[in-house]
Scaffold this active site. Structure first.
Site, PDB file in Angstrom:
ATOM      1  N   ARG A 158     -23.043  -9.121 -45.892  1.00  0.00           N
ATOM      2  CA  ARG A 158     -21.934  -8.355 -45.277  1.00  0.00           C
ATOM      3  C   ARG A 158     -22.568  -7.347 -44.176  1.00  0.00           C
ATOM      4  O   ARG A 158     -23.467  -6.640 -44.641  1.00  0.00           O
ATOM      5  CB  ARG A 158     -21.073  -7.995 -46.298  1.00  0.00           C
ATOM      6  CG  ARG A 158     -20.453  -8.680 -47.430  1.00  0.00           C
ATOM      7  CD  ARG A 158     -19.421  -9.450 -46.721  1.00  0.00           C
ATOM      8  NE  ARG A 158     -18.063  -8.433 -46.480  1.00  0.00           N
ATOM      9  CZ  ARG A 158     -17.409  -7.917 -47.466  1.00  0.00           C
ATOM     10  NH1 ARG A 158     -17.665  -8.385 -48.983  1.00  0.00           N
ATOM     11  NH2 ARG A 158     -16.343  -7.429 -47.241  1.00  0.00           N
ATOM     12  N   SER A 215       0.872  -1.043  -0.138  1.00  0.00           N
ATOM     13  CA  SER A 215      -0.036   0.077   0.131  1.00  0.00           C
ATOM     14  C   SER A 215       0.940   1.232  -0.102  1.00  0.00           C
ATOM     15  O   SER A 215       2.030   1.231   0.611  1.00  0.00           O
ATOM     16  CB  SER A 215      -0.992  -0.009   1.372  1.00  0.00           C
ATOM     17  OG  SER A 215      -1.543   1.262   1.370  1.00  0.00           O
TER      18      SER A 215
END
Length: 453
Positions: A315, A276
């Protein structure tokens, strides 16, 4: 592929490299070289043309950032790539330059390229998944008789075996590995259809060209083009998402068991891992954090694949492009989670004493069901349930062990006189309480072991 700093933190260098721009461009060029070679084999273009095209298919000869910029204008990377490839081929063979990308279309090259890099990505996933499975198998086998609290709705429930819990982590991963292999067998296939999927330019030789290409690229030959039939492809992506979800479940359990107030497990520490910036005493479960972050992000990416399946006609417009953009993220997250959990389990601390202390701190309350079943032998189940419920309330109120409260209650109640209080000790023995879990875990781990290479 450009990633943010935070994306990079949640993945691995290997998986980032599998999907980076150079890898994808080279895969597109591999498609073009294989197309030309297959067409030459079928007599559709001269051999020298195929050789000239193949010689130019090297990603290091292309300005990749310029291709990306041009691709944004054209709507596909294939257009500027084919244009530049044609220019490079023309430097040595004008005839060959006119035959670059002949009979194919942009989606053919981009889909196949994504299949090729996904092939590499799946090998990475499989290797790390196998390693994690082996680690969990060893962990489960070594802790079959280790008592640990089972928790339901985040509350202590009963005593189980830690090995049984680990087997529950392992089983979905073994299933995921098998499903990924099966899905890959269906999805890792060539895309070659030409403008509208009919291979019209190559005529009757089109299927033979496709077969030769698939063999050269180590891909499955498709039954037909899958430009807008994305089911097998999407299924593979969803299997990756399911794997990541299973990894998230393991990470959640690991993080909860590593909480300071619980303290039953701990990830490796040292060398800055899990530290930390403000609190020197902290030992943060960073592997769990990475896996949980991956699992949190994954549903949105999987949902995009499903949402993109409604591709228009022959497509798609927009949906196919969205799918391509989301696809790598699934693999980046999954591999980040896998690598992180491998790191965690490679150096995991299992505090069996703390596991036992957490059980003992509940003063026997987790054996209430076993006590109730035992008492039911004398007075029946409904009455036993009520009697043991009263005993637990007394134990909590006065801070005594449930075993001692039960002994006094039995001595004071003539209807319970047939019960032998010498049997109480076994009912409250945590190691004895693991026996059902041991039997199940032993059989389950033995079965899973057969599927772990």
């Amino acid at each position: 592929m450009a990633l943010s700093l935070f994306d990079t933190l949640l993945s691995t260098p290997d998986m980032i490299a599998a999907f980076d721009d150079a890898a994808l461009i080279q895969a597109m060029l591999d498609f073009e070289a294989a197309l030309a070679a297959a067409q030459a084999d079928e007599g559709l273009l001269p051999r020298h043309a195929a050789q000239a095209i193949a010689a130019a298919c090297r990603a290091d000869r292309f300005d990749i950032p310029a291709l990306v910029t041009a691709g944004r204008r054209s709507g596909t990377l294939a257009v500027p790539l084919v244009k530049e490839l044609t220019r490079l081929v023309a430097e040595t063979d004008q005839e060959a330059a006119s035959l670059v990308h002949w009979g194919s279309t942009s989606q053919d090259v981009q889909d196949t390229a994504m299949v090729l890099v996904t092939h590499t990505a799946l090998r990475l996933l499989d290797a790390d998944l196998a390693a994690l499975c082996r680690r969990l198998l060893a962990l489960g086998e070594s802790h079959l008789a280790t008592p640990v609290l089972a928790r339901t709705l985040l509350q202590p429930a009963q005593v189980t075996g830690f090995g049984f819990k680990v087997a529950g982590w392992l089983a979905p991963l073994v299933r995921a590995r098998a499903r990924l292999r099966a899905a890959a067998g269906d999805a890792l296939q060539l895309q070659l259809g030409g403008a509208v999927g009919t291979l019209a330019v190559m005529g009757e030789r089109g299927p033979a060209v496709a077969h030769r290409m698939a063999q050269a690229l180590d891909l499955k030959t498709p039954a037909a083009t899958w430009h807008t039939q994305r089911d097998e492809w999407v299924r593979l992506g969803l299997e990756v998402a399911l794997l990541t979800g299973s990894l998230g479940k393991i990470a959640a359990d690991l993080a909860l068991m590593a909480q300071g107030e619980v303290g039953e497990l701990a990830e490796p520490s040292g060398g800055g891992r899990g530290g930390s910036s403000a609190m020197p005493h902290k030992r943060n479960p960073v592997s769990s954090m990475i896996a949980l972050a991956a699992a949190t992000r994954t549903p949105q990416h999987a949902a995009t694949l499903l949402a993109a399946m409604g591709q228009q006609h022959e497509r798609g417009l927009g949906n196919w492009q969205a799918e391509l953009a989301e696809w790598p993220t699934l693999f980046l997250s999954a591999h980040g989670a896998l690598r992180a959990l491998n790191d965690a389990f490679a150096g995991l601390t299992v505090d069996t004493a703390r596991m036992r202390a957490n059980i003992d701190a509940l003063h026997g309350l987790v054996a209430a069901e076993a006590l109730s079943i035992w008492v039911a032998g004398a007075i029946g189940r409904p009455a036993a349930h009520a009697a043991v419920e009263k005993m637990t309330q007394t134990a909590v109120a006065v801070g005594r062990h449930l075993r001692d409260v039960a002994r006094d209650a039995i001595a004071a109640d003539p209807t319970l006189g047939s019960l032998d209080t010498n049997e109480l000790g076994a009912l409250f023995d945590p190691v004895a309480a693991t026996e059902p879990a041991q039997r199940l875990a032993r059989a389950r781990l033995a079965a899973l072991k057969k599927d772990i290479a």
